[in-house]
Design a protein around this motif. Structure first.
Motif, PDB file in Angstrom:
ATOM      1  N   MET A   1       0.831  -1.192   0.000  1.00 14.50           N
ATOM      2  CA  MET A   1       0.000   0.000   0.000  1.00 14.50           C
ATOM      3  C   MET A   1       0.866   1.242   0.000  1.00 14.50           C
ATOM      4  SD  MET A   1      -2.921  -0.678   2.797  1.00 14.50           S
ATOM      5  CE  MET A   1      -4.253  -1.757   2.436  1.00 14.50           C
ATOM      6  N   SER A   2       0.349   2.224  -0.611  1.00 16.24           N
ATOM      7  CA  SER A   2       0.957   3.541  -0.515  1.00 16.24           C
ATOM      8  C   SER A   2       0.507   4.137   0.820  1.00 16.24           C
ATOM      9  CB  SER A   2       0.444   4.404  -1.675  1.00 16.24           C
ATOM     10  OG  SER A   2       0.826   5.731  -1.531  1.00 16.24           O
ATOM     11  N   LEU A   3       1.242   5.093   1.288  1.00 15.51           N
ATOM     12  CA  LEU A   3       0.841   5.808   2.489  1.00 15.51           C
ATOM     13  C   LEU A   3       0.042   7.034   2.082  1.00 15.51           C
ATOM     14  CD1 LEU A   3       4.260   5.587   4.332  1.00 15.51           C
ATOM     15  CD2 LEU A   3       2.216   4.272   4.841  1.00 15.51           C
ATOM     16  N   MET A   4      -0.636   7.619   3.029  1.00 10.42           N
ATOM     17  CA  MET A   4      -1.382   8.851   2.791  1.00 10.42           C
ATOM     18  C   MET A   4      -1.235   9.754   4.006  1.00 10.42           C
ATOM     19  SD  MET A   4      -5.246   7.409   3.398  1.00 10.42           S
ATOM     20  CE  MET A   4      -6.064   8.951   3.709  1.00 10.42           C
ATOM     21  N   ILE A   5      -1.479  11.024   3.825  1.00  7.25           N
ATOM     22  CA  ILE A   5      -1.419  11.977   4.930  1.00  7.25           C
ATOM     23  C   ILE A   5      -2.831  12.458   5.191  1.00  7.25           C
ATOM     24  CG2 ILE A   5      -0.518  14.201   5.706  1.00  7.25           C
ATOM     25  CD1 ILE A   5       1.987  13.622   4.011  1.00  7.25           C
ATOM     26  N   THR A   6      -3.257  12.351   6.435  1.00  2.43           N
ATOM     27  CA  THR A   6      -4.616  12.748   6.791  1.00  2.43           C
ATOM     28  C   THR A   6      -4.685  14.236   7.127  1.00  2.43           C
ATOM     29  OG1 THR A   6      -4.360  12.309   9.149  1.00  2.43           O
ATOM     30  CG2 THR A   6      -5.016  10.434   7.753  1.00  2.43           C
ATOM     31  N   ASP A   7      -5.898  14.712   7.302  1.00  2.42           N
ATOM     32  CA  ASP A   7      -6.085  16.135   7.584  1.00  2.42           C
ATOM     33  C   ASP A   7      -5.657  16.527   9.001  1.00  2.42           C
ATOM     34  OD1 ASP A   7      -8.196  15.006   8.972  1.00  2.42           O
ATOM     35  OD2 ASP A   7      -9.760  16.062   7.868  1.00  2.42           O
ATOM     36  N   LEU A  37       4.905   7.271  -6.376  1.00  4.55           N
ATOM     37  CA  LEU A  37       6.293   7.299  -5.919  1.00  4.55           C
ATOM     38  C   LEU A  37       6.488   6.671  -4.544  1.00  4.55           C
ATOM     39  CD1 LEU A  37       7.316  10.914  -7.004  1.00  4.55           C
ATOM     40  CD2 LEU A  37       7.907   8.753  -8.116  1.00  4.55           C
ATOM     41  N   CYS A  38       5.415   6.484  -3.799  1.00  2.00           N
ATOM     42  CA  CYS A  38       5.533   5.939  -2.443  1.00  2.00           C
ATOM     43  C   CYS A  38       5.719   4.428  -2.482  1.00  2.00           C
ATOM     44  CB  CYS A  38       4.298   6.277  -1.620  1.00  2.00           C
ATOM     45  SG  CYS A  38       4.358   5.604   0.064  1.00  2.00           S
ATOM     46  N   THR A  39       6.809   3.979  -1.864  1.00  2.00           N
ATOM     47  CA  THR A  39       7.074   2.542  -1.748  1.00  2.00           C
ATOM     48  C   THR A  39       7.091   2.110  -0.287  1.00  2.00           C
ATOM     49  OG1 THR A  39       9.472   2.829  -1.675  1.00  2.00           O
ATOM     50  CG2 THR A  39       8.482   2.510  -3.856  1.00  2.00           C
ATOM     51  N   GLU A  40       6.583   2.966   0.604  1.00  2.00           N
ATOM     52  CA  GLU A  40       6.657   2.719   2.049  1.00  2.00           C
ATOM     53  C   GLU A  40       8.112   2.514   2.469  1.00  2.00           C
ATOM     54  OE1 GLU A  40       3.894  -0.179   3.701  1.00  2.00           O
ATOM     55  OE2 GLU A  40       2.767  -0.044   1.820  1.00  2.00           O
ATOM     56  N   VAL A  42      10.243   0.752   1.045  1.00  2.00           N
ATOM     57  CA  VAL A  42      10.773  -0.539   0.601  1.00  2.00           C
ATOM     58  C   VAL A  42      11.889  -0.256  -0.400  1.00  2.00           C
ATOM     59  CG1 VAL A  42      10.248  -2.609  -0.764  1.00  2.00           C
ATOM     60  CG2 VAL A  42       8.665  -1.845   1.017  1.00  2.00           C
ATOM     61  N   GLY A  43      13.002  -0.933  -0.212  1.00  2.00           N
ATOM     62  CA  GLY A  43      14.165  -0.724  -1.057  1.00  2.00           C
ATOM     63  C   GLY A  43      15.163   0.252  -0.452  1.00  2.00           C
ATOM     64  N   HIS A  44      14.691   1.061   0.479  1.00  2.00           N
ATOM     65  CA  HIS A  44      15.551   2.041   1.138  1.00  2.00           C
ATOM     66  C   HIS A  44      15.740   1.738   2.627  1.00  2.00           C
ATOM     67  CE1 HIS A  44      15.686   4.870  -2.247  1.00  2.00           C
ATOM     68  NE2 HIS A  44      14.399   4.677  -2.391  1.00  2.00           N
ATOM     69  N   PHE A  45      14.631   1.543   3.331  1.00  3.27           N
ATOM     70  CA  PHE A  45      14.642   1.360   4.790  1.00  3.27           C
ATOM     71  C   PHE A  45      13.686   0.240   5.188  1.00  3.27           C
ATOM     72  CE2 PHE A  45      15.483   5.886   3.971  1.00  3.27           C
ATOM     73  CZ  PHE A  45      16.708   6.032   4.600  1.00  3.27           C
ATOM     74  N   ASP A  46      13.802  -0.219   6.421  1.00  5.47           N
ATOM     75  CA  ASP A  46      12.914  -1.267   6.931  1.00  5.47           C
ATOM     76  C   ASP A  46      11.530  -0.737   7.278  1.00  5.47           C
ATOM     77  OD1 ASP A  46      14.880  -3.222   6.703  1.00  5.47           O
ATOM     78  OD2 ASP A  46      15.610  -2.896   8.749  1.00  5.47           O
ATOM     79  N   GLU A  47      11.430   0.552   7.582  1.00  7.36           N
ATOM     80  CA  GLU A  47      10.152   1.153   7.958  1.00  7.36           C
ATOM     81  C   GLU A  47       9.998   2.499   7.260  1.00  7.36           C
ATOM     82  OE1 GLU A  47       9.726   1.486  12.177  1.00  7.36           O
ATOM     83  OE2 GLU A  47      10.341  -0.569  12.530  1.00  7.36           O
TER      84      GLU A  47
END
Length: 84
Positions: A1-7, A37-40, A42-47
């Motif tokens: 899943m991609s992440l999202m920013i809430t209000d 562009l969001c990979t959570e 993945v590929g860069h960091f564990d979280e």
């Protein structure tokens, strides 16, 4: 899943520089995440780094954009191939 920013975002500016894919940018009222562009991280960091630094915990998974870890890795590989 991609992440999202809430209000609940308070525009504190800490998430944007933490994103290794440059997926976070200022929106009209709050920061936004480009799901392409969001990979959570993945590929860069564990979280996801944005979640780690967010002081108000307003960056959940986007339930409308389900992706497996393999799909996120494929997206990471496409993004970094374009950059490299």
């Amino acid at each position: 899943m991609s992440l999202m920013i809430t209000d609940e975002c308070i525009n504190c500016d800490v998430c944007e520089p933490e994103c290794p894919n440059n997926a976070i940018s200022p929106g009209e009222e709050i920061y936004v995440i480009d799901p392409g562009l969001c990979t959570e991280c993945v590929g860069h960091f564990d979280e996801p780094q944005c979640q780690q630094v967010c002081p108000v915990d307003c960056i959940p998974l986007d339930p409308e954009r389900e992706e497996s870890r393999d799909q996120l890795m494929e997206k990471y590989e496409r993004i970094t191939a374009v950059e490299g």
